[in-house]
Design a protein around this motif. Structure first.
Motif, PDB file in Angstrom:
ATOM      1  N   THR A 397       0.858  -1.193   0.000  1.00  0.00           N
ATOM      2  CA  THR A 397       0.000   0.000   0.000  1.00  0.00           C
ATOM      3  C   THR A 397       0.893   1.242   0.000  1.00  0.00           C
ATOM      4  O   THR A 397       2.091   1.158   0.312  1.00  0.00           O
ATOM      5  N   TYR A 398       0.308   2.396  -0.325  1.00  0.00           N
ATOM      6  CA  TYR A 398       1.110   3.623  -0.442  1.00  0.00           C
ATOM      7  C   TYR A 398       0.442   4.824   0.231  1.00  0.00           C
ATOM      8  O   TYR A 398       0.938   5.942   0.121  1.00  0.00           O
ATOM      9  N   VAL A 399      -0.691   4.624   0.903  1.00  0.00           N
ATOM     10  CA  VAL A 399      -1.335   5.697   1.662  1.00  0.00           C
ATOM     11  C   VAL A 399      -1.574   5.179   3.074  1.00  0.00           C
ATOM     12  O   VAL A 399      -2.104   4.077   3.223  1.00  0.00           O
ATOM     13  N   PRO A 400      -1.202   5.874   4.122  1.00  0.00           N
ATOM     14  CA  PRO A 400      -0.527   7.186   4.133  1.00  0.00           C
ATOM     15  C   PRO A 400       0.967   7.108   3.883  1.00  0.00           C
ATOM     16  O   PRO A 400       1.614   8.130   3.696  1.00  0.00           O
ATOM     17  N   LYS A 401       1.524   5.880   3.862  1.00  0.00           N
ATOM     18  CA  LYS A 401       2.948   5.733   3.511  1.00  0.00           C
ATOM     19  C   LYS A 401       3.128   4.413   2.781  1.00  0.00           C
ATOM     20  O   LYS A 401       2.271   3.525   2.837  1.00  0.00           O
ATOM     21  N   VAL A 402       4.246   4.298   2.093  1.00  0.00           N
ATOM     22  CA  VAL A 402       4.551   3.064   1.355  1.00  0.00           C
ATOM     23  C   VAL A 402       4.924   1.988   2.373  1.00  0.00           C
ATOM     24  O   VAL A 402       5.837   2.175   3.182  1.00  0.00           O
ATOM     25  N   GLN A 403       4.191   0.864   2.336  1.00  0.00           N
ATOM     26  CA  GLN A 403       4.481  -0.218   3.275  1.00  0.00           C
ATOM     27  C   GLN A 403       4.038  -1.564   2.711  1.00  0.00           C
ATOM     28  O   GLN A 403       3.224  -1.633   1.791  1.00  0.00           O
ATOM     29  N   VAL A 404       4.576  -2.612   3.326  1.00  0.00           N
ATOM     30  CA  VAL A 404       4.247  -3.996   2.954  1.00  0.00           C
ATOM     31  C   VAL A 404       3.714  -4.690   4.196  1.00  0.00           C
ATOM     32  O   VAL A 404       4.280  -4.532   5.275  1.00  0.00           O
ATOM     33  N   PHE A 405       2.620  -5.428   4.045  1.00  0.00           N
ATOM     34  CA  PHE A 405       2.130  -6.215   5.184  1.00  0.00           C
ATOM     35  C   PHE A 405       1.302  -7.387   4.670  1.00  0.00           C
ATOM     36  O   PHE A 405       0.818  -7.342   3.534  1.00  0.00           O
TER      37      PHE A 405
END
Length: 406
Positions: A397-405
């Motif tokens: 995902t990229y909102v509110p920050k770029v992350q992987v989960f």
């Protein structure tokens, strides 16, 4: 430089997302050569507070018989509109034979709640294909664009309206003054207008720049909406934040002096001032945040591909067009975009021409990573994708920050 669409003050862009196609213009290979592009630039007006596109494609290019968005495909949105309709019915429909009008009524997802209660209603939907879906459900719908002349016709045929509704449509309309002229004609003296759209405060705070695309000519705040309606002898009487579309605001408008004004209106205007939504420096910082988000996402995607892992896009949304084209995402990074909408399947994404394939191709051979382009429906989507997670799949995902989960 050009004049602000609301107050005509000269404005200049604070960001350009570059050459951008029609966000919902999913296309076939034979259309690649003639695909339409425009420069997606965004400006802030210091006079009225409105954030707006510098250029928008003609409305017929965006809303037509090939329009590829149906509101009714999301269960979460069905529930949301059911609750909204009930709020309107309980609090604002007090006359013996109420009449409700909705602008941009799409496939009738909201009006069906009034139709079930035998409440007189009328949908105004300019995209012929989705208007026809609504009609097939028995929802009275006309396929036109709304303005003062249409308002007069509606009044002559049906009388004035108790409520004029809109959901994720007012921000699409560059000629808002003409629409509000029509609303003034259409509404009863004690009638209300209720609409909700993506909220500027959320976009700035969450760096959700994918809310910026051709259809969204405006990003509203309580301040800018108050300014706009005051010019027409109307006022914001209440506001209510919503979780929909990654952060929206519901505005309730009435003829000036017709109804009491909630203290929430002035409270939100003060909050917007505290956030600096009236300051050019906040928009310069937003531009830098967008650039940082883009760079972080592209670094992540390249790193994953270097490990030899597969990435598939999840949901061929309008929002994804800005992300894909601004960041420079292509088929070297994501194989295809999975989508459940039949009209998009077999087509290609606007600009980057990434293939859109049926959802079954996603489930038949799960990728290691899915880039979620419908983050605003993340809760609903992830709740039904346990098998993807069980297979070892991970979300990007990229909102509110770029992350992987996970």
């Amino acid at each position: 430089m050009r004049g602000c669409l609301i107050c005509d003050t000269p404005i200049e862009p604070f960001i350009s997302f570059g050459r951008m196609p029609i966000a919902n213009g999913f296309l076939s290979p034979e259309q690649f050569a003639t695909e339409y592009f425009f420069d997606l630039q965004v400006a802030f007006c210091g006079q009225c507070g409105m954030v707006q596109l510098m250029e928008q494609p003609a409305r017929e290019q965006m809303f037509n018989e090939h329009y590829a968005f149906y509101s009714g495909t999301s269960q979460g949105m069905k529930i949301h509109f059911q609750e909204l309709a009930e709020h309107v019915r309980q609090d604002y429909l007090k006359s013996p034979d109420p009449f409700v009008v909705e602008i941009g009524s799409n496939d009738g997802i909201m009006l069906q709640n009034f139709a079930r209660e035998n409440i007189r209603h009328l949908g105004i939907e300019p995209s012929a294909n989705v208007a026809e879906v609504a009609r097939q459900k028995g929802i009275r719908t006309i396929c036109e664009f709304f303005d003062a002349s249409l308002a007069r016709r509606i009044v002559s045929e049906h009388g004035q309206a108790d409520a004029f509704l809109g959901a994720n449509v007012m921000c699409h309309i560059p000629y808002l003054h003409s629409v509000i002229d029509g609303v003034k004609i259409l509404l009863k003296p004690d009638g209300i207008m209720m609409f909700e759209d993506p909220y500027l405060g959320d976009v700035i705070e969450k760096i959700s720049y994918d809310q910026i695309y051709d259809e969204h000519v405006f990003l509203f705040s309580v301040t800018s909406i108050s300014y706009l309606f005051q010019q027409h002898g109307m006022e914001v009487i209440d506001v209510a934040p919503q979780e929909t579309h990654g952060g929206s605001m519901r505005y309730i408008i009435a003829h000036h002096g017709a109804r009491p004004v909630s203290p929430r209106v002035s409270a939100y205007r003060r909050k917007e001032e505290e956030m600096g939504l009236n300051l050019p420096a906040v928009y310069a910082e937003f531009r830098r945040n967008c650039e940082d988000s883009r760079d972080a996402l592209m670094t992540l995607l390249h790193d994953i591909k270097k490990m030899g892992k597969r990435i598939v896009g999840y949901a061929a949304t309008s929002k994804s067009t800005t992300i894909i084209n601004y960041c420079g995402i292509n088929t070297d990074l994501i194989e295809f975009i999975s989508d459940t909408t039949p009209v998009k399947q077999g087509k290609y994404s606007p600009g980057a021409h990434i293939p859109v394939r049926p959802y079954e191709e996603f489930t038949a051979r799960y990728p290691e990573y899915a880039l979620l382009f419908a983050y605003n429906h993340a809760r609903e989507i992830m709740a039904k994708e346990n098998n993807f997670i069980a297979s070892g799949g991970r979300w990007i995902t990229y909102v509110p920050k770029v992350q992987v989960f996970p």
